[in-house]
Design a protein around this motif. Structure first.
Motif, short mmCIF file in Angstrom:
data_model
loop_
_atom_site.label_atom_id
_atom_site.label_comp_id
_atom_site.label_asym_id
_atom_site.label_seq_id
_atom_site.Cartn_x
_atom_site.Cartn_y
_atom_site.Cartn_z
N ASP A 84 9.94 5.53 0.67
CA ASP A 84 10.25 5.87 -0.72
C ASP A 84 10.33 7.39 -0.81
N ASP A 85 11.50 7.88 -0.43
CA ASP A 85 11.72 9.31 -0.31
C ASP A 85 11.59 10.03 -1.65
N ALA A 86 12.28 9.51 -2.64
CA ALA A 86 12.38 10.20 -3.93
C ALA A 86 11.27 9.81 -4.89
N GLY A 87 10.40 8.89 -4.46
CA GLY A 87 9.32 8.48 -5.34
C GLY A 87 9.75 7.52 -6.43
N ARG A 88 10.95 6.95 -6.30
CA ARG A 88 11.44 6.05 -7.36
C ARG A 88 10.69 4.73 -7.39
N VAL A 89 10.46 4.17 -6.19
CA VAL A 89 9.72 2.90 -6.15
C VAL A 89 8.33 3.14 -6.74
N GLY A 90 7.77 4.28 -6.38
CA GLY A 90 6.46 4.65 -6.91
C GLY A 90 6.46 4.64 -8.42
N ILE A 91 7.46 5.24 -9.01
CA ILE A 91 7.52 5.27 -10.48
C ILE A 91 7.63 3.86 -11.04
N ASN A 92 8.49 3.02 -10.38
CA ASN A 92 8.63 1.65 -10.88
C ASN A 92 7.34 0.85 -10.79
N TYR A 93 6.52 1.21 -9.82
CA TYR A 93 5.23 0.53 -9.69
C TYR A 93 4.12 1.24 -10.47
N GLY A 94 4.48 2.32 -11.15
CA GLY A 94 3.47 3.03 -11.92
C GLY A 94 2.47 3.75 -11.05
N VAL A 95 2.91 4.20 -9.87
CA VAL A 95 2.00 4.94 -9.00
C VAL A 95 1.82 6.34 -9.56
N TYR A 96 0.58 6.82 -9.64
CA TYR A 96 0.42 8.20 -10.09
C TYR A 96 -0.41 9.03 -9.13
N ASN B 83 0.84 -1.20 0.00
CA ASN B 83 0.00 0.00 0.00
C ASN B 83 0.88 1.25 0.00
N PHE B 84 0.77 2.06 -1.06
CA PHE B 84 1.49 3.33 -1.12
C PHE B 84 0.65 4.39 -0.42
N TRP B 85 1.26 5.07 0.55
CA TRP B 85 0.52 6.10 1.27
C TRP B 85 1.46 7.23 1.65
N MET C 273 4.24 1.56 2.00
CA MET C 273 5.35 2.27 1.38
C MET C 273 5.05 3.75 1.54
N ASP C 274 5.86 4.40 2.36
CA ASP C 274 5.62 5.80 2.65
C ASP C 274 6.20 6.63 1.51
N TYR C 275 5.31 7.21 0.74
CA TYR C 275 5.65 7.79 -0.56
C TYR C 275 5.92 9.28 -0.45
N LYS C 276 7.14 9.70 -0.76
CA LYS C 276 7.51 11.12 -0.80
C LYS C 276 6.98 11.88 0.42
N TYR D 245 0.42 -1.64 9.34
CA TYR D 245 1.48 -2.30 8.58
C TYR D 245 2.47 -3.00 9.50
N PRO D 246 2.85 -4.27 9.19
CA PRO D 246 3.94 -4.91 9.92
C PRO D 246 5.26 -4.19 9.64
N VAL D 247 5.45 -3.78 8.38
CA VAL D 247 6.67 -3.09 7.99
C VAL D 247 6.27 -1.97 7.03
N VAL D 248 6.92 -0.82 7.19
CA VAL D 248 6.71 0.27 6.25
C VAL D 248 8.05 0.63 5.62
N GLY D 249 8.11 0.63 4.30
CA GLY D 249 9.31 1.08 3.61
C GLY D 249 9.23 2.59 3.38
#
Lengths: 663, 175, 156
Positions: free
Chosen positions: B122-134, B66-68, B96-99, B116-120
Motif C-alpha cells: 500500500d504505497d500511497a496509503g489508500r488502503v490504509g485510509i479505507n480501513y481507517g488506519v491511523y 496486519n498493517f505494518w 499490508m506494507d503501509y507507505k 505472512y503468506p502474502v504481503v500486499g
C-alpha cells in the motif's frame, strides 16, 4: 550534594506544612492563641524552605548537572542559560515545584499584609493554605520528585522541547501560576470564613484585592500563552480551545465572576453564599486544570508526560480539597445571612445576572472539555469537541453578558429605574447600532458576526463614556483634570478593564472578518502581494544557533513601492532531538501584523511560504493587558489602604443594623 | 434536597468520570468499520510484484490483516508475537506494507522473518485510509463472509492474542 | 530542432528574469484549495495530539488532504466528503460533533445552564425580597456616601 539539599528542604517544608495546616486551625477552633501564633512563622519558614529547594534546582540547571534525572531530561549543555533556567518549569516535576513555590510566595504575602486581620482569621487562612501545600509537597515527594538522581549521570541532556525555547515561555508559566495559585488566597479566605462563621462585608473587603491581583496575573498569563501559540506554533492561530487552554480559561471565568460578586458583597453585603461558592470554584477549577494537564485523561497539544500514578494522586487530592470544601460549604452556607435588599433591576441584579452568564459560560467550557471523556467512560463512542463547538456556543452566551456590562456601571445600587436607564443610554445605543452596521459595509465585508462584534465593542466604549461623564458631574473639582483626578481609582479600574474587553473584541472580530492568507511557492526574487504589502523573497541562508541549525529566509516587504521592513522567518532543526521547528517572522503593528512562515524547501531554491495579513490582531493581547491594568488601578485605590488601617470602623454599626436579616 | 449540596453532588459526578477516565486511553479511537464488510482492494504483492493481493481471495477463511511498515517501531515490538502466532497455525496473517520502501520492507522481512503468506503493498496509503488506519501497526480480524470482526490498534501482545484474538478466531471458525 | 529551440527560449523568457516574477500559488486551483481549507479546519488530525487536518504536517494528514482534494475535484459535496471520513474514522474526526442522541446534552447543555441559572436567579431574588427588611436609605444619605467614597483618598 546540592540536589539532596533541595530534596531535604522539600521534606522539611512538608513537615512545616503539616504543622501549619493543623495547629493554627485547631488553635482558632479552641481559642488558643499560642497555637494560632504558629501560623505566621510556619508560613514564612515554609517559604524559605521551598525557596531553597527552588534555588537548588535552578543551580542544578545552571551547572548542567545531568546526574539529576529532571535536568537531564529537560535541558542540554548547549541550551542557553536563560532557557536552562526556564526549563525548571519546562516539564511536570519542575513546574510542580514552581506551583508550590508560588503558593508559598502567596502565603508569605499573606503574612506580610494581614496585620489588620483578627488573629483567628489569619491563622485559619494560613492553615488552609498550609493544607493545600501539604498536597503538593506530598505529590512531589512521592511520585514527581524533581531531584531524583540519575546514576550513572547522563553525558548529555535530552534538551528542552524546542517549542518551549522561547522568551514567552520564560514568563508565561510563572504568570499563569501566579494567577492559578493566587486564587488559593481567596479560597483560603472563604474557607476560613466558613470555618469561623464570620462571613461579613469585612471578609469581602479583605479578599477583594487579593482576588483582583490573582485575576490580573491570570489574565496576563493566559494572554501570553495565547501570544506564544500565535508566533511559535506557526499556524497563525491564537486560541484553539484545547483542553489545556480551557483549563486556564475556566478559572478565569470563575475568577471574573468572583471579582464582580465580591464587589457586591463588599459594598452591599449581598450574595455572600454565592461569593463563597465562586471563591471555592475559582481555585477548584485551577486544581482541576492541573489534573487535566497532568493525568493524560484528555489529549491535548501541550499535555505533560503522563503517568496514571500521578493522575490517581491528583484525583485523590482533588477529592479531598474540593470535595472537602464543598462539603463544608453545604454544611455552613445555609447559616449565612442575606445582606442588603435590592430590587431585581439594580446594579446588584445586573451583576448577579452577569455572574449567571459567566458561570454558564464556564460550565459550557467545562462541559465541552469533559464531554468526550463522559461519552468514552459510558462507552458511547469517541468524539472530538473543538473550536467550531465552542465558538458557536460561546458567542451567544457572552453577547448578553457584554450587553449587561455596558448597563451595569450606570445602574444604581439597590434599585434603578428602567425608563431612566433607557433615557441615559439612548445615544450610546444609537451610536453603537449605527456604527456596527455601517462600519463593516464601509470596510467592504458585512457579516452578522462582524457587526455583532463591533456592536458589543462600541457599546462598551460608549456606555463607559456616558458613565464617566455622569460621574464627573458628581465629583467636585475646579478643572476637568481636577475632577478626573478626584474620580476614585477603583472606578477607573473598572472602566479601563471594561474597555480592555472592548479592545479584545475588536481584535477578535477584525481578525476573523478581514484576515487574509496566501500560500505561495516563492523562488529567489519572486514577489507576492497581500493587502497592498509586497513581499519579495531574497533567498534563504543557513545559520547556526546555539543549539540548532536553521534555514533563514529573507523577505523584503514594501508598500506602495517603499521599503517597509525585512522579515526573517526560520526553519530550525534542533540538534539534540532532531526536531524541526517553524519560526515565523512577524512585523507587528497597531493596525495589522504581517506574518511570514517558511513551509518546505522545494526544488531549485524555492520555498513554500505562507503569508498572512492579520488586521488588529495585537488588540487581542493588548485588550488583555488593558484588562489587567484595570485590575491594577482598582487595587491601587486609596480607599483600600485606608480600609486596611480602619477595618474596625469599616462596617459601622448603623450599617449592620440596616442590613440585618429578619429570619 | 438541600440546594447547598448541589455543587458537591455535581463535583462527585465529575470526579467519578475523571476516575474512570484515568483508565481509558484517549488516543485509541474505535473503528466504525467493525461489523462492516472489509473494504475491497487489489494491491500488488511485495514479494511477487506481478501478482495481486485482494480480500476476495480470502472468502471462506478467517484471517488477520496486519498493517505494518519497516519504519515503524511498534511493528518491531509486535513482530515476534506475529511470528509465534503464524507458527502456531491458528490463523493466517496477511500483511499490508503501509507507505514503505519496497527494498527496505524486503530487507526487514528477510532479517526478522516473515510471518505472512502474502504481503500486499500500500504505497500511497489508500488502503490504509479505507480501513481507517491511523497509525501502524493495526490488525483486523476478518471472518469467512469478509466482515471485520475486530480491530487491534497498536502492537499485538501475547496476552491480547491469547485472550482476544484466538478465542475470537475459534468462534468465527465454528460459524 | 528549430521548434525545440524556440520553445526553449520561449520557456526561458516566460519564466523570466528570476528577480521580477510574481510568485505562483502553491496549488493550481486556489478555489478548491480554499474549499479544502474550509473543510480541513473543522477536521481533526488523528495521529496528532490535538490539531486540525489543515494545520498538521503528519503524513496521514497529508494523505487525507490528498483524498479530500481528489473528492473536491470529483465535485463531491461537503456532506459526502464528511461521510467518507466518518465511515472510516468515526465521529472522532469532526471537531463539530454531530447532533445525535449521545451529544444532545453537549449541544443543549450551555443553553440549559443559562435557563436554569436565570430561573434560579429569579426565584432566589423573589424569595430573598420577601425575607430581607431594609432600612430605607434616603437619596440624601446616598449622595453623602457617594461623596465620602469619592473623596475618601483626600481625608487623612
Amino acid at each position: 550534594m546540592i540536589p539532596e539539599i533541595g530534596h531535604f528542604a522539600l521534606i522539611l517544608a512538608l513537615c512545616v506544612a503539616v504543622v501549619q495546616g493543623i495547629l493554627p486551625i485547631y488553635g482558632a477552633a479552641v481559642g488558643n492563641s499560642a497555637l494560632m501564633a504558629v501560623a505566621k512563622p510556619a508560613a514564612r519558614g515554609q517559604f524559605f524552605l521551598v525557596l531553597t529547594a527552588f534555588g537548588c534546582l535552578a543551580y542544578a540547571f545552571a551547572e548542567k548537572d545531568f546526574s539529576v534525572l529532571y535536568v537531564a531530561a529537560t535541558s542540554n549543555s548547549q541550551l542557553p542559560l536563560h532557557y536552562r533556567l526556564a526549563a525548571i518549569w519546562g516539564a511536570h516535576e519542575g513546574s510542580l515545584l514552581l506551583w508550590t513555590f508560588i503558593l508559598t510566595i502567596w502565603m508569605f504575602a499573606v503574612t506580610l499584609f494581614s496585620a489588620h486581620l483578627p488573629e483567628s482569621t489569619r491563622s485559619r487562612i494560613l492553615g488552609v493554605m498550609g493544607l493545600v501545600s501539604i498536597g503538593f509537597l506530598l505529590f512531589m515527594l512521592t511520585v514527581s520528585n524533581p531531584f531524583e538522581r540519575l546514576i550513572p549521570a547522563a553525558a548529555e541532556g535530552r534538551d528542552l522541547n524546542p517549542l518551549l525555547q522561547d522568551p514567552g515561555m520564560v514568563i508565561h508559566p510563572p504568570m499563569l501560576y501566579m494567577g492559578y495559585v493566587g486564587f488559593s488566597v481567596a479560597f483560603a479566605f472563604a474557607i476560613a470564613a466558613l470555618l469561623g462563621g464570620n462571613l461579613d462585608a469585612a471578609w469581602a473587603r479583605w479578599s477583594r484585592p487579593w482576588t483582583t491581583v490573582a485575576w490580573c496575573f491570570l489574565t496576563v498569563g493566559i494572554a501570553m500563552g495565547s501570544g506564544w501559540a500565535y508566533y511559535e506554533l506557526g499556524w497563525g492561530g491564537w486560541w484553539f480551545w484545547d483542553p489545556v487552554e480551557n483549563a486556564s480559561f475556566m478559572p478565569w471565568l470563575a475568577g471574573t465572576a468572583l471579582v464582580h460578586s465580591l464587589a457586591v458583597t463588599d459594598k452591599r453585603g449581598g450574595f455572600k453564599v454565592w461569593t463563597v461558592l465562586l471563591a471555592i470554584m475559582a481555585f477548584s477549577l485551577s486544581l482541576l486544570g492541573t489534573f487535566l494537564v497532568r493525568s493524560g485523561v484528555l489529549t491535548s497539544v501541550h499535555a505533560f508526560a503522563t503517568d496514571p500514578k500521578r493522575g490517581m494522586f491528583i484525583l485523590v487530592f482533588l477529592a479531598v480539597v474540593i470535595g472537602g470544601s464543598l462539603a463544608l460549604y453545604a454544611w455552613r452556607a445555609p447559616r449565612v445571612g442575606l445582606g442588603g435588599s435590592f430590587a431585581s433591576v439594580s446594579r446588584e441584579g445586573m451583576l448577579l445576572a452577569n455572574n449567571v452568564l459567566l458561570v454558564a459560560a464556564m460550565g459550557s467550557v467545562l462541559l465541552g472539555t469533559l464531554y468526550p471523556l463522559f461519552l468514552d467512560a459510558l462507552d458511547l463512542g469517541k468524539i472530538s469537541v473543538g473550536p467550531p463547538y465552542f465558538d458557536s456556543v460561546f458567542v451567544p452566551l457572552m453577547a448578553p453578558a457584554i450587553f449587561l456590562m455596558g448597563i451595569g456601571p450606570l445602574a444604581q445600587w439597590k434599585k434603578t429605574s428602567v425608563p431612566d436607564l433607557t433615557k441615559r443610554l439612548r445615544w450610546a445605543f444609537g451610536v453603537s447600532v449605527v456604527t456596527a452596521i455601517t462600519l463593516p459595509i464601509a470596510m467592504g465585508n458585512w457579516t452578522p458576526l462582524l457587526s455583532l462584534g463591533l456592536l458589543l465593542a462600541i457599546w462598551i466604549i460608549t456606555t463607559a463614556v456616558v458613565s464617566l461623564r455622569e460621574r464627573l458631574t458628581h465629583v467636585t473639582g475646579d478643572s476637568l483634570m481636577g475632577r478626573l483626578a478626584s474620580v476614585p481609582r477603583s472606578y477607573w479600574g473598572m472602566i479601563v478593564a471594561h474597555c480592555g474587553i472592548a479592545v479584545f473584541i475588536v481584535g477578535v472580530t477584525m481578525v476573523k472578518g478581514f484576515e487574509t492568507e496566501k500560500d505561495v511557492r516563492m523562488n529567489v526574487g519572486e514577489t507576492a502581494t497581500i493587502n497592498d504589502y509586497t513581499f519579495r523573497f531574497d533567498g534563504a541562508q543557513d545559520v547556526v544557533g546555539p543549539n540548532y541549525t536553521a534555514a533563514r529566509g529573507s523577505f523584503s516587504v514594501s508598500r506602495d513601492g517603499r521599503e517597509a521592513t525585512v522579515l526573517y522567518p526560520e526553519k530550525r532543526r534542533y540538534t539534540a532531538q532532531n526536531q524541526i521547528m517553524t519560526e515565523a517572522a512577524i512585523d507587528p503593528g497597531l493596525l495589522r501584523d504581517l506574518y511570514v512562515s517558511l513551509g518546505e524547501p522545494l526544488d531549485d531554491g524555492a520555498w513554500s511560504v505562507r503569508l498572512y495579513h492579520k488586521p488588529f490582531i495585537d488588540w487581542i493581547w493588548g485588550g488583555c493587558f488593558i484588562m489587567a491594568l484595570g485590575g491594577v488601578l482598582a487595587i491601587s485605590d486609596r480607599r483600600y489602604r485606608i480600609a486596611w488601617r480602619r477595618q474596625e470602623q469599616d462596617v459601622p454599626a448603623s450599617n449592620r443594623a440596616a442590613r440585618r436579616k429578619v429570619a | 434536597m438541600n440546594r447547598f449540596l448541589l455543587p458537591l453532588s455535581i463535583f462527585i459526578v465529575v470526579l467519578v468520570f475523571l476516575g474512570i477516565g484515568l483508565k481509558l486511553n484517549p488516543r485509541e479511537i474505535p473503528s466504525p468499520l467493525v461489523g462492516k464488510a472489509a473494504p475491497d482492494f487489489s494491491q500488488p504483492q511485495l514479494l511477487e510484484p506481478t501478482k495481486v493481493f485482494s480480500p476476495a481471495d480470502m472468502k471462506g477463511k478467517v484471517w488477520l490483516l496486519n498493517f505494518w511498515a519497516s519504519w515503524c517501531s511498534g511493528c518491531k515490538t509486535e513482530h515476534p508475537v506475529l511470528m509465534d502466532l503464524a507458527k502456531s497455525g491458528e490463523v493466517p496473517i496477511y500483511g499490508m506494507d503501509y507507505k514503505d520502501q519496497r527494498d527496505e520492507a524486503m530487507t526487514w522481512l528477510s532479517r526478522w522473518g516473515n510471518p505472512y503468506p502474502v504481503v500486499g503493498v500500500d504505497d500511497a496509503g489508500r488502503v490504509g485510509i479505507n480501513y481507517g488506519v491511523y497509525g501502524v501497526p493495526e490488525t483486523y480480524v476478518i471472518d469467512k463472509q469478509g466482515v471485520i470482526q475486530y480491530k487491534q490498534i497498536g502492537p499485538l501482545d501475547p496476552e491480547t492474542v491469547e485472550k482476544k484474538i484466538i478465542p475470537l478466531v475459534k468462534q468465527l471458525e465454528a460459524q | 530542432m528549430n521548434i525545440k529551440w524556440i520553445a526553449l527560449i520561449g520557456l526561458l523568457f516566460l519564466s523570466g528574469p528570476v528577480w521580477a516574477g510574481e510568485a505562483r500559488p502553491l496549488t493550481d486551483d486556489p478555489a478548491s484549495e480554499a474549499r479544502l481549507k474550509h473543510l480541513a479546519v473543522e477536521l481533526r488530525c488523528l495521529v496528532c495530539q490535538n490539531q486540525t487536518l489543515a494545520d498538521s504536517n503528519a503524513p496521514l494528514a497529508e494523505d487525507l488532504r490528498r483524498e479530500v482534494r481528489e473528492m473536491i475535484a470529483k465535485n463531491m459535496s461537503d456532506q459526502e466528503i464528511i461521510e467518507f471520513l466518518t465511515a472510516r474514522y468515526g465521529d472522532f474526526v469532526l471537531y463539530r460533533p454531530p447532533l445525535k442522541a449521545s451529544t444532545t446534552l453537549l449541544w443543549v447543555g450551555p443553553f440549559l445552564l443559562v435557563i436554569v441559572g436565570a430561573t434560579a436567579l429569579i426565584i432566589t431574588l423573589r424569595r430573598r425580597a420577601g425575607k430581607v427588611v431594609d432600612v430605607p436609605v434616603t437619596e440624601d444619605e446616598h449622595r453623602r456616601v457617594e461623596q465620602l467614597l469619592a473623596e475618601g483618598g483626600k481625608r487623612p
